[in-house]
Design a protein around this motif. Sequence first.
Motif, PDB file in Angstrom:
ATOM      1  N   ALA A 177      -1.932  -2.760   2.011  1.00 13.75           N
ATOM      2  CA  ALA A 177      -0.439  -3.295   1.698  1.00 13.75           C
ATOM      3  C   ALA A 177      -0.930  -5.063   1.821  1.00 13.75           C
ATOM      4  O   ALA A 177      -1.294  -5.532   2.498  1.00 13.75           O
ATOM      5  N   LEU A 211      -6.391   0.657  -1.840  1.00 19.22           N
ATOM      6  CA  LEU A 211      -5.493  -0.447  -1.972  1.00 19.22           C
ATOM      7  C   LEU A 211      -5.289  -0.802  -0.336  1.00 19.22           C
ATOM      8  O   LEU A 211      -5.165   0.036   0.596  1.00 19.22           O
ATOM      9  N   PRO A 271      -1.433   1.203   1.377  1.00 16.62           N
ATOM     10  CA  PRO A 271      -0.315   0.786   1.072  1.00 16.62           C
ATOM     11  C   PRO A 271       0.893   1.291   1.565  1.00 16.62           C
ATOM     12  O   PRO A 271       0.790   2.555   1.918  1.00 16.62           O
ATOM     13  N   VAL A 279       1.049  -4.826  -3.060  1.00 15.31           N
ATOM     14  CA  VAL A 279      -0.375  -4.557  -2.186  1.00 15.31           C
ATOM     15  C   VAL A 279      -1.183  -6.108  -2.589  1.00 15.31           C
ATOM     16  O   VAL A 279      -0.897  -6.849  -3.323  1.00 15.31           O
TER      17      VAL A 279
END
Length: 536
Positions: free
Chosen positions: A412, A410, A489, A339
């Motif tokens: 990716a 988060l 993510p 991430v």
Amino acid sequence: MRSLPTRRAVLGTGAALVGGGYLAACTSGGSRDGGEGNPDGYVEPDGPEVRAAEAERPQGRTEKVRLTATRTRLELGPGTTVATWAYGDRVPGRTVRVTAGGTLALTLANHLSAATSLHWHGLALRNDMDGVPALTQREIKPGADFTYRFAVPHPGTYWFHPHSGVQQDRGLYAPLIVEDPREPLRYDKEWVVVLDDWVDGVDGSTPDSVLAELRRGMDHGGSDHGGSDKDGGDEGGDGGKDGGGHGMHGMGGRSEPTPSGPSRMMMGATSEVLGGDAGDVKYPHYLVNGRTAADPESFRARPGDRIRIRFINAGGDTAFRVALGGHRMTVTHTDGFPVEHTTTDALLLGMGERYDVLVTAEDGVFPLTALAEGKKATGRALLRTAPGDAPSPSARPKELEGTPLTARKLKAADSARLAAGKPDRTVTLRLTGSMAKYDWGLNGKQYDPRQRHPVTAGERVRLRFVNTTDMWHPMHLHGHTFALPDGGPRKDTAIVLPGKTLEVDFDADNPGLWMVHCHNVYHGEAGMMTVLGYRK
């Protein structure tokens, strides 16, 4: 540069490959999701499509491991010795390591009194090695062994556990670390941290007796039960009498154990971050790397060392909020995939989730605290870089305050993003059921291995999880990773909050029959599981 691990978990030599057999009586059933297809319309777990996909993966150096599932007695802390089932004589089991692009050949010898299996949580592997009895393989019967052999394509933090009844909520789990031959991170030490909630062998309780109590429903309350399982062994057989564990739901022939030990039903555990009800089970212990908070593991490093911590939540019914006192953590991966680096004080891990973080060690003795979210109890370990007294077991670092980081915050990394594209197919899974009746299911149905949701190789598939229940559910997809929305993510396990909908996308690039289920082991065993089936 990072230091190499000091202990390689090579447990012995592997046996010859037993083969990719599966329970044909169950895998030959037709679709029950609307009549699409016919009884022979699905890819078989050891079919030519699966073999062809495996042949395309790198078949590098083979790591041979031998593992034994056995009854044992474990000391978890002062005055806490339990009879349980484990891999060898320890919990977690010894870490297995393999390099991405290589092959793993692990032979599991079953020295238990019940049938068992082994699922490789998070790996995109060949379907007949996925370890789901009555779907992708025959059970491993007592006294037998089976060799799981498969290519390992992706680096990351993974783990393995049975997919037979509620055996995972004993001591049958271990980390699987897939090394990256081109590791981009720089660190000095690595610390694998496995979180767990523990009930097996305590005052006569077993996971089977816990499930039996929960199945009676909330209306029956949390009264104490008579009897005990003094040797901690065979109460309920973990579904072993019929050999298939959860694989036999909807196929008849299942008996339930009588509840034993004190009531383990949890009432009033709440968490805002989990949307309300935090869990079903009141565990007597919460562990970090197999130790209670009264006698924690100490990880030794030097001030200034850069440490990679690999967190794994192996719990049955508990989300953990984790923090390292006196430190901030930089999140680098979740569920094995990178991430965009994000710094946080604390993380929230649902059951089955993994996170990798980097920390720079300060000078002193620091608690790594795992708060059982909503359950008012903790597990802990210690980071020790200097002499000195450890903080009190009841001390909670200030980093646990506030809102912990979750996967939805988060993004990716570029290397982990799915290619742009719209879904070719949407599979809607309504999460259904209640604590009152303990009738957890998907689309109002409880698990039947003959029920299939069809997909076709090459499709972009959208899974639409619609949570109609009052509880949160960590939903896990076998054999694939999906992308969270808006550039989120890559994951194989994601929390779906009560009353919310989560849409995730994945590429159908790994043929076979793949489970989708809640990774609360009791919700899953009660029926919150189903199958995605690739059409021939």
